[in-house]
Motif scaffolding. Structure first.
Motif, PDB file in Angstrom:
ATOM      1  N   GLY A 211     -53.201 -33.594 -23.668  1.00  0.00           N
ATOM      2  CA  GLY A 211     -52.963 -32.425 -22.837  1.00  0.00           C
ATOM      3  C   GLY A 211     -51.684 -32.484 -22.028  1.00  0.00           C
ATOM      4  O   GLY A 211     -51.479 -31.680 -21.119  1.00  0.00           O
ATOM      5  N   LEU A 212     -50.805 -33.424 -22.349  1.00  0.00           N
ATOM      6  CA  LEU A 212     -49.570 -33.597 -21.583  1.00  0.00           C
ATOM      7  C   LEU A 212     -48.421 -32.720 -22.065  1.00  0.00           C
ATOM      8  O   LEU A 212     -47.480 -32.455 -21.315  1.00  0.00           O
ATOM      9  N   THR A 213     -48.479 -32.296 -23.326  1.00  0.00           N
ATOM     10  CA  THR A 213     -47.452 -31.405 -23.866  1.00  0.00           C
ATOM     11  C   THR A 213     -48.119 -30.307 -24.675  1.00  0.00           C
ATOM     12  O   THR A 213     -49.309 -30.388 -24.998  1.00  0.00           O
ATOM     13  N   ARG A 214     -47.331 -29.287 -24.990  1.00  0.00           N
ATOM     14  CA  ARG A 214     -47.791 -28.240 -25.909  1.00  0.00           C
ATOM     15  C   ARG A 214     -46.605 -27.859 -26.783  1.00  0.00           C
ATOM     16  O   ARG A 214     -45.452 -27.945 -26.356  1.00  0.00           O
ATOM     17  N   ALA A 215     -46.922 -27.448 -27.991  1.00  0.00           N
ATOM     18  CA  ALA A 215     -45.881 -27.051 -28.944  1.00  0.00           C
ATOM     19  C   ALA A 215     -45.929 -25.542 -29.132  1.00  0.00           C
ATOM     20  O   ALA A 215     -47.000 -24.926 -29.077  1.00  0.00           O
ATOM     21  N   HIS A 216     -44.762 -24.964 -29.326  1.00  0.00           N
ATOM     22  CA  HIS A 216     -44.686 -23.543 -29.657  1.00  0.00           C
ATOM     23  C   HIS A 216     -43.509 -23.336 -30.608  1.00  0.00           C
ATOM     24  O   HIS A 216     -42.532 -24.069 -30.566  1.00  0.00           O
ATOM     25  N   ARG A 217     -43.679 -22.371 -31.472  1.00  0.00           N
ATOM     26  CA  ARG A 217     -42.652 -22.087 -32.465  1.00  0.00           C
ATOM     27  C   ARG A 217     -41.571 -21.226 -31.821  1.00  0.00           C
ATOM     28  O   ARG A 217     -41.852 -20.281 -31.107  1.00  0.00           O
TER      29      ARG A 217
ATOM     30  N   ALA B 203     -38.001 -27.760 -22.769  1.00  0.00           N
ATOM     31  CA  ALA B 203     -38.538 -27.793 -24.127  1.00  0.00           C
ATOM     32  C   ALA B 203     -37.495 -28.305 -25.121  1.00  0.00           C
ATOM     33  O   ALA B 203     -36.308 -28.017 -24.998  1.00  0.00           O
ATOM     34  N   ALA B 204     -37.981 -29.086 -26.103  1.00  0.00           N
ATOM     35  CA  ALA B 204     -37.090 -29.645 -27.119  1.00  0.00           C
ATOM     36  C   ALA B 204     -37.863 -29.869 -28.406  1.00  0.00           C
ATOM     37  O   ALA B 204     -39.088 -30.000 -28.398  1.00  0.00           O
ATOM     38  N   SER B 205     -37.136 -29.944 -29.482  1.00  0.00           N
ATOM     39  CA  SER B 205     -37.748 -30.233 -30.781  1.00  0.00           C
ATOM     40  C   SER B 205     -37.833 -31.741 -30.979  1.00  0.00           C
ATOM     41  O   SER B 205     -37.155 -32.517 -30.293  1.00  0.00           O
ATOM     42  N   ALA B 206     -38.640 -32.149 -31.939  1.00  0.00           N
ATOM     43  CA  ALA B 206     -38.748 -33.574 -32.266  1.00  0.00           C
ATOM     44  C   ALA B 206     -37.400 -34.109 -32.742  1.00  0.00           C
ATOM     45  O   ALA B 206     -37.021 -35.238 -32.426  1.00  0.00           O
ATOM     46  N   THR B 207     -36.655 -33.294 -33.468  1.00  0.00           N
ATOM     47  CA  THR B 207     -35.336 -33.706 -33.955  1.00  0.00           C
ATOM     48  C   THR B 207     -34.393 -33.981 -32.791  1.00  0.00           C
ATOM     49  O   THR B 207     -33.698 -35.003 -32.765  1.00  0.00           O
ATOM     50  N   THR B 208     -34.381 -33.085 -31.818  1.00  0.00           N
ATOM     51  CA  THR B 208     -33.528 -33.266 -30.644  1.00  0.00           C
ATOM     52  C   THR B 208     -33.921 -34.515 -29.874  1.00  0.00           C
ATOM     53  O   THR B 208     -33.064 -35.311 -29.463  1.00  0.00           O
ATOM     54  N   LEU B 209     -35.215 -34.722 -29.687  1.00  0.00           N
ATOM     55  CA  LEU B 209     -35.694 -35.902 -28.970  1.00  0.00           C
ATOM     56  C   LEU B 209     -35.342 -37.185 -29.718  1.00  0.00           C
ATOM     57  O   LEU B 209     -34.960 -38.180 -29.107  1.00  0.00           O
ATOM     58  N   ALA B 210     -35.472 -37.158 -31.044  1.00  0.00           N
ATOM     59  CA  ALA B 210     -35.204 -38.356 -31.848  1.00  0.00           C
ATOM     60  C   ALA B 210     -33.744 -38.782 -31.752  1.00  0.00           C
ATOM     61  O   ALA B 210     -33.447 -39.973 -31.826  1.00  0.00           O
ATOM     62  N   ARG B 211     -32.842 -37.820 -31.551  1.00  0.00           N
ATOM     63  CA  ARG B 211     -31.417 -38.163 -31.417  1.00  0.00           C
ATOM     64  C   ARG B 211     -31.168 -39.025 -30.177  1.00  0.00           C
ATOM     65  O   ARG B 211     -30.209 -39.790 -30.144  1.00  0.00           O
ATOM     66  N   GLU B 212     -32.020 -38.885 -29.182  1.00  0.00           N
ATOM     67  CA  GLU B 212     -31.819 -39.574 -27.909  1.00  0.00           C
ATOM     68  C   GLU B 212     -32.679 -40.829 -27.772  1.00  0.00           C
ATOM     69  O   GLU B 212     -32.626 -41.489 -26.739  1.00  0.00           O
ATOM     70  N   LEU B 213     -33.484 -41.120 -28.770  1.00  0.00           N
ATOM     71  CA  LEU B 213     -34.406 -42.264 -28.698  1.00  0.00           C
ATOM     72  C   LEU B 213     -34.142 -43.235 -29.847  1.00  0.00           C
ATOM     73  O   LEU B 213     -33.671 -42.819 -30.913  1.00  0.00           O
ATOM     74  N   PRO B 214     -34.501 -44.489 -29.662  1.00  0.00           N
ATOM     75  CA  PRO B 214     -34.280 -45.482 -30.718  1.00  0.00           C
ATOM     76  C   PRO B 214     -35.413 -45.528 -31.755  1.00  0.00           C
ATOM     77  O   PRO B 214     -35.785 -46.591 -32.237  1.00  0.00           O
ATOM     78  N   VAL B 215     -35.988 -44.342 -32.064  1.00  0.00           N
ATOM     79  CA  VAL B 215     -37.055 -44.263 -33.066  1.00  0.00           C
ATOM     80  C   VAL B 215     -36.756 -43.092 -34.004  1.00  0.00           C
ATOM     81  O   VAL B 215     -35.936 -42.229 -33.691  1.00  0.00           O
ATOM     82  N   THR B 216     -37.442 -43.067 -35.122  1.00  0.00           N
ATOM     83  CA  THR B 216     -37.225 -42.002 -36.103  1.00  0.00           C
ATOM     84  C   THR B 216     -37.857 -40.693 -35.639  1.00  0.00           C
ATOM     85  O   THR B 216     -38.703 -40.672 -34.742  1.00  0.00           O
TER      86      THR B 216
END
Length: 110
Positions: free
Chosen positions: A59-65, A31-44
């Motif tokens: 249905g490929l992912t789910r989000a949880h707080r 599990a990762a946050s969008a911020t963490t994922l964005a650091r590793e990808l060439p997109v915002t």
């Protein structure tokens, strides 16, 4: 033929290379946050959030707080359903090809 769930949304979501990359990272690293994922990808980060929304809708992912952070994780059930659909289609093609081979191998009438 057994009725299977429509794999269209899964295939549509996986058609994009960035979404495949996001899904691969989540599967490999957990599990990762969008911020963490964005650091590793060439997109915002905003683009990652949009990609995650598509993956979630398929249905490929789910989000949880998790505290103040929203974390995303892989839901393998949708991939399993798509793989089952492909296996069913492959089995039907194998049956058809076997029938064609049997016809081609029949001796010609004399």
């Amino acid at each position: 033929m057994t009725t299977l769930a429509d794999p269209g949304p899964v295939f549509a979501a996986l058609a994009d290379p960035t979404r495949r990359s996001v899904l691969t990272r989540l599967a490999a690293e957990g599990a990762a946050s969008a911020t963490t994922l964005a650091r590793e990808l060439p997109v915002t980060r905003q683009a990652v959030v949009q990609h995650l929304a598509v993956l979630d809708a398929a249905g490929l992912t789910r989000a949880h707080r998790h505290g103040r952070e929203v974390r995303h994780e892989v839901r393998p059930e949708a991939l399993t359903g798509a793989a089952r659909w492909m296996t069913t289609i492959a089995r039907h093609w194998d049956d058809r090809l076997a029938a064609i081979a049997a016809l081609a191998e029949e001796p010609e009438p004399s």
